[in-house]
Structure formats: C-alpha cells, structure tokens
Scaffold this active site. Structure first.
Site, PDB file in Angstrom:
ATOM      1  N   ARG A  23       0.863  -1.174   0.000  1.00  0.00           N
ATOM      2  CA  ARG A  23       0.000   0.000   0.000  1.00  0.00           C
ATOM      3  C   ARG A  23       0.902   1.226   0.000  1.00  0.00           C
ATOM      4  O   ARG A  23       2.030   1.166   0.453  1.00  0.00           O
ATOM      5  CB  ARG A  23      -0.899   0.017   1.238  1.00  0.00           C
ATOM      6  CG  ARG A  23      -1.807  -1.193   1.399  1.00  0.00           C
ATOM      7  CD  ARG A  23      -3.051  -1.139   0.526  1.00  0.00           C
ATOM      8  NE  ARG A  23      -2.914  -1.761  -0.786  1.00  0.00           N
ATOM      9  CZ  ARG A  23      -2.731  -3.066  -1.013  1.00  0.00           C
ATOM     10  NH1 ARG A  23      -2.598  -3.925  -0.041  1.00  0.00           N
ATOM     11  NH2 ARG A  23      -2.655  -3.507  -2.254  1.00  0.00           N
ATOM     12  N   CYS A  39      14.590 -15.259  12.839  1.00  0.00           N
ATOM     13  CA  CYS A  39      15.019 -15.562  11.476  1.00  0.00           C
ATOM     14  C   CYS A  39      14.366 -16.841  10.972  1.00  0.00           C
ATOM     15  O   CYS A  39      14.612 -17.916  11.514  1.00  0.00           O
ATOM     16  CB  CYS A  39      16.536 -15.701  11.409  1.00  0.00           C
ATOM     17  SG  CYS A  39      17.084 -16.262   9.785  1.00  0.00           S
ATOM     18  N   ASN A  75      10.022 -19.282  -2.232  1.00  0.00           N
ATOM     19  CA  ASN A  75       9.925 -17.975  -1.597  1.00  0.00           C
ATOM     20  C   ASN A  75       8.522 -17.803  -1.014  1.00  0.00           C
ATOM     21  O   ASN A  75       7.532 -18.109  -1.671  1.00  0.00           O
ATOM     22  CB  ASN A  75      10.211 -16.879  -2.628  1.00  0.00           C
ATOM     23  CG  ASN A  75      10.439 -15.521  -2.001  1.00  0.00           C
ATOM     24  OD1 ASN A  75       9.656 -15.057  -1.177  1.00  0.00           O
ATOM     25  ND2 ASN A  75      11.521 -14.874  -2.382  1.00  0.00           N
ATOM     26  N   GLY A 158      19.613  -4.923  -1.695  1.00  0.00           N
ATOM     27  CA  GLY A 158      18.254  -5.433  -1.861  1.00  0.00           C
ATOM     28  C   GLY A 158      17.916  -6.675  -1.059  1.00  0.00           C
ATOM     29  O   GLY A 158      16.837  -7.236  -1.220  1.00  0.00           O
ATOM     30  N   HIS A 165      21.684 -16.135   1.782  1.00  0.00           N
ATOM     31  CA  HIS A 165      20.896 -16.946   0.856  1.00  0.00           C
ATOM     32  C   HIS A 165      21.061 -16.433  -0.563  1.00  0.00           C
ATOM     33  O   HIS A 165      21.421 -15.280  -0.788  1.00  0.00           O
ATOM     34  CB  HIS A 165      19.404 -16.910   1.244  1.00  0.00           C
ATOM     35  CG  HIS A 165      18.787 -15.542   1.138  1.00  0.00           C
ATOM     36  ND1 HIS A 165      19.014 -14.548   2.068  1.00  0.00           N
ATOM     37  CD2 HIS A 165      17.964 -14.986   0.206  1.00  0.00           C
ATOM     38  CE1 HIS A 165      18.352 -13.454   1.719  1.00  0.00           C
ATOM     39  NE2 HIS A 165      17.710 -13.682   0.585  1.00  0.00           N
ATOM     40  N   HIS A 292      28.721 -18.539 -23.491  1.00  0.00           N
ATOM     41  CA  HIS A 292      29.717 -19.016 -22.526  1.00  0.00           C
ATOM     42  C   HIS A 292      29.245 -18.541 -21.158  1.00  0.00           C
ATOM     43  O   HIS A 292      29.193 -17.332 -20.903  1.00  0.00           O
ATOM     44  CB  HIS A 292      31.047 -18.348 -22.935  1.00  0.00           C
ATOM     45  CG  HIS A 292      32.298 -18.819 -22.296  1.00  0.00           C
ATOM     46  ND1 HIS A 292      33.364 -19.285 -23.051  1.00  0.00           N
ATOM     47  CD2 HIS A 292      32.708 -18.847 -21.018  1.00  0.00           C
ATOM     48  CE1 HIS A 292      34.385 -19.576 -22.255  1.00  0.00           C
ATOM     49  NE2 HIS A 292      34.013 -19.319 -21.008  1.00  0.00           N
TER      50      HIS A 292
END
Lengths: 332, 332
Positions: A23, A39, A75, A158, A165, A292
């Site tokens: 929002r 976590c 995810n 980000g 991870h 490659h």
C-alpha cells in the site's frame, strides 16, 4: 496471481507482484526497516518457510526439520506463481499475461552469522551444486525457458533477510538482458566464428592488467567496460554454454574462485553489499558454440541515478585496471 | 580525458570518468558522506562553480555574481569533456573513444532550502525555459547528437549536493535506451500509422484509472507497466517529438503539471527522493511522426537488485491503478 505487463513502447515486461502488494503508506516507513531477532532461515524454524524442495542433510534427519547443511525452499512472498498457464491477453493497446514461474530461496548454510565468503570451500561447493541441482530439476518443466540464479547480499543490495541466501527465479520467457547478451555473442560468432567470451579470456590472460585471480578452470577479471566500480566477473576458461553441465572438478574450482573473489572484495571494500548473477544459456538450449556461461559480481558502491535511467549509459569513476590491481594484491 | 568503452558482448557504452576518479579506499568511507555547511550553488559563492553559460538575473547584475533567479554552469566534475574529437580506436577485441560531451548543472533557484516542488509556477516555468534554452544552444554543436535532461533529488536518488538542481548531458551518440524507445515507437507507427504515445494519451484519458492530473496541454499518468512503485509520467496531449519546440502556453502548463505532480508525490510519500528524465527526440531530428516527448518521474522507494540486473525485468509490488488513485486524491 501476479501479472506480467508489457511496456508498449520499448517492450520490457514488468512483474506486478500482487502477492507482495505494498500500500502507498508502506513506503513512508520503508526507509528504516525493522530488524527483529527472529530468522525464518535458522535451524529450528523450518516450519516458517514453505516445505523444502531440496536439502543436503545428515543421514537420518527428516525433511523440514533441523540437521541440514543447505536448504532450498519456495519464496514465501514469490514474485511469480508456480501454477497456471500464461493466458496472454490485451487491454486496449496494452498486453499482459499471468505471472507464472518458480521463485526459490537457497539457504546457503545453517549458521546465521556466516556470509557466503565466510564459508569453507566445501560449503561454497555445496551451494553451487544446489544451483545446479535446482536447474536440472526445473528444466523438466516445459513451461520454463530460463532459470536466473542471483544473490543479493546486504540491505543496500536489496537483501530483505540477513541470513545468507541466494535466489532462483524460473521464467516462462527468456528475459530481455539475457537475449541481448546472447544476441551480441551470436553476432560476434557469425562474424568471427569464435566465442567472444573465449576471446575475452584469451586477451585477459595475455594482458594480465585486469586479472584478479586464476585457477585451473576459472579466471576472475575486472571487465573492460564495467558498469560499476569493482564489478568483477568469474569465467570458466574452457568453452561451455550452460552452468549446469559442468564437471565435478569444475564445480570445485568454481567454489574456490567464488570464495576467494568474495573475500578479496571484502578485504578491499570493507565487506560491501553486492549482487551476483549467474549468466547462463536458456533452459534446454544445449552446447551453444557462441555463448559461454559466467558469473557477474557487482558491489553496491555507487547509486544509479537519472543519467543511467535515461540513457542506459553508466558513469564509472574507477578504471577496471585499478580495481583489478587492488583486488589482485589482497591476501585472503 | 574520460574514456568511453564499449562492452564487447552487449554493445553498451560505459563512461570511465577519470576526472572523478575514485581510489579504492574512497568507497570505504562513501557510505556515510559528510554534509558540510558550505554550498557552491548559493548566491555569493558563484566563483566556486565554473563560469555560467546561462543565467536569468535582475537587470544590472553582472555575470557570475549574485542577483540571479536561475543559473546554468558546467559541472565542476564532468562525466564528459567539452573539448576534443571522438578518436575511436580498438584495444585488441575491445573498442573505445574519447569521452566528449557537455555536462551542465541547472541551479533552479537561489534559495538553498527550496526544492523544485516548493517553487512557484513562474519559477518552475523558468526552469523548463532554461532546459529549452540550453538545448537550443547545444544543438548548434554538430558533434552532439543527444541532450539528456534529468534531475536527481535526494541522496538516495544520487544527488551529491542538496541545493535543488537539474543536469544536462549532451552526448556524441544517441544513448541506448533512447534508441530503444524510438525504435519501439517507430515499429508501432509502421504497423498502425499512429503515434503510440498519442494512443496511450487517448486510452488513458478514456479509461481514467491511471490518470493523476490533467490540464489543457498535459496529462499525468501512472504508466501501464511501471518499473517502480509510483513511477509517474507527464505527457503533452498534442503530438510533438521535441521538448524544445513547444509554444509559450505549453511551457506554462508543463510547469504547472510538473509542480502539481511533484507536490502530489511529496504528499503521498512523505517527500521521497526521486529521479526524473526528459525523454525527447535526438538533436536535429525534427517533427518525427512516431515519437512524442514526455517526462518520466521515478521515486526511489525500492532497491534494484540481482534479479533486475540479471534480467532487465522489474518486480513492482504496487499496481499503477493503486498509485494513480492515491496520487489523484492528494490535495496540493
């Protein structure tokens, strides 16, 4: 269901990720995100993630419980949804389709405090094996044309969770930048009958000014025209178009090259935030003579601003010969 | 002399901006930049910038002294140098040329505390006139093929000085993103014999769901496939390919649209950092039937990360219908 929408002028697709819908008021607080103590990626909290799709674990431990050394899960807030068809349709002059794809998280090790660069060679090797195993599995799904593996490390790059991870997004189309890279490489091949990345490896090995590290199978370089300061690439020395079709020895040497390169960046830049991306061929396009695979690492040191957004040009204040020299000297 | 280097695979040019050279150690402190009290853009400090190339000032005041309401100066740390030829040459398989171009700063008003959104309609109008005047002047230099006007507001959007300013970079080549946009628009025109931006304006005016603001000459919309949350475009309603060829009344209404749009973004998002870019046709390509100049504004709310860098896809958590609705309601 997330929606893929196409910019009608330049043809770029955008994912309107409704599952993560924000929002307007969410952005006001966004600038100072909270860091709780909990976590979802730590051992013991396995039920806080969707069920694992792959885990490397001790004999005798059960799925979705402790005992793992590496774990891959969907995810929880996916940018794309695994179910459904594309259902392309128009909206007046505009085009859209369903946001179909896979979005997975590779939890690289159980220890919350350890970054990828802090792991042992063997642990980093298990991370690159997990990348490979997931691609090999996902390429069986005929809807997917590309699997993008990337890592966001640090908040400025980000990452929204601290526990180390990587991510994998499988897409129903070959993304724009990948197509552009493959197109450029194919043009060069058509003209020269040689792989341009093989030529880059050859020129850099002779020149040495941009070489950061080298082992039997991989070379780490500062590329000739880097977008960002300290952008660093890891290339296999032998021609190979697909990341997932390597030899056991190559994954060992890739892990070594990746670990040493990250440690050199840490030493030179005081543990910077960074992104890395595995550039590889589209799924099921095998043994391309003109492409490659390689890894591109970009520390987050400068800001992308109006000029870059408007032009696609990048202004880089650090010549790659300087960053390579600096990284090369770092003892790690 | 800055160097333009070409990525040998995808063909993207990068500016290695040696005049702003950063040593590796500079990045260690970069994350917490100092804010001194001194501002080179404030009245009285005119000698701290290179001599002005344009100023709007009170009668009787002399160049490079106080008395101005708007001032344009060359960037003290330019990404490109105004003198010299391109001198294209190879370096093995790589290509480079000299970094020739103009890099100017438009200081929008004398008051350090006022942002562009805080100015009056008349003051914003003088800013858009300065953009026009500089383009009209620079297009006389046959070396330049494109003039990119943009603004970085706020540190997170890449502004290194707080005093409100825009920038202009004139380039010896048409940049990649501009070419892509023009190519896309031309393809559409070839197929439909209509300007795609005129079609966008028509569809959005009919649909209303993505309209933020409208006056006699301009419409502000949330685009159908925005890269970022709250990305907002301002388009002239009448077809016109070059920003600098407008009518007096149009610049008045552009100033009004720009000021109101920025104030709405400020109100909705608590004065966010942002970039805006003027998208216009290449210098000396006049009256193109297929291209339509416009302004794109992008608040800096999310981070560009590995997925975007690897794919050219953007994940946007906010549907444009929602952001338009929110902005539309804001009273400013």
């Amino acid at each position: 269901m997330p929606e893929l929408r196409k910019d009608p002028v330049i043809g770029r697709w955008v994912i309107i990720a409704t599952e993560r819908a924000k929002r307007p008021t969410d952005f006001k607080i966004k600038r100072d995100p909270p860091h709780g103590g909990f976590c979802p990626f730590c051992p013991g909290n396995e039920e806080k993630t969707p069920p694992e799709v792959l885990a490397y674990r001790e004999n005798g431990t059960g799925a979705n419980g402790p005992g793992w050394s590496l774990r891959v899960v969907p995810n929880k807030f996916p940018a794309l949804m695994i179910e459904g068809g594309l259902q392309r349709e128009g909206e007046g002059i505009y085009d859209k389709m369903n946001g179909v794809g896979a979005h997975e998280v590779i939890i690289e090790n159980p220890d919350h405090a350890k970054t990828l660069a802090d792991l042992t060679d063997a642990q980093v090797e298990s991370v690159v094996w997990a990348y490979r195993d997931r691609i090999v599995d996902l390429r069986k799904d005929a809807r997917f044309r590309y699997a993008l593996i990337f890592k966001n490390h640090g908040e400025a790059a980000g990452a929204s969770l601290e526990h180390s991870h990587s991510q994998l997004i499988a897409l129903p189309i070959v993304p724009r930048y990948v197509s552009e890279e493959i197109f450029g490489a194919r043009e060069y091949f058509n003209f020269k009958e040689r792989c341009i990345f093989c030529d880059i490896v050859r020129q850099e090995r002779g020149d040495r000014r941009r070489v950061v590290y080298e082992n039997d199978d991989f070379i780490t370089v500062s590329p000739y025209a880097p977008k960002f300061p300290f952008e660093t690439w890891i290339l296999p020395k032998a021609h190979q178009s697909s990341f997932e079709d390597g030899q056991v020895r190559e994954y060992q040497n890739l892990a070594k090259a990746l670990r040493i390169t990250l440690r050199k960046l840490n030493a030179a830049l005081d543990r910077p935030p960074y992104n890395f991306i595995v550039h590889t061929s589209p799924l099921n396009e095998k043994n391309l003579p003109y492409y490659h695979w390689h890894v591109e690492i970009m520390p987050t040191l400068t800001k992308v601003a109006g000029f870059e957004w408007g032009s696609g040009f990048y202004i880089n204040p650090t010549p790659p010969e300087e960053s390579a020299d600096h990284l090369h000297r770092m003892e790690v």
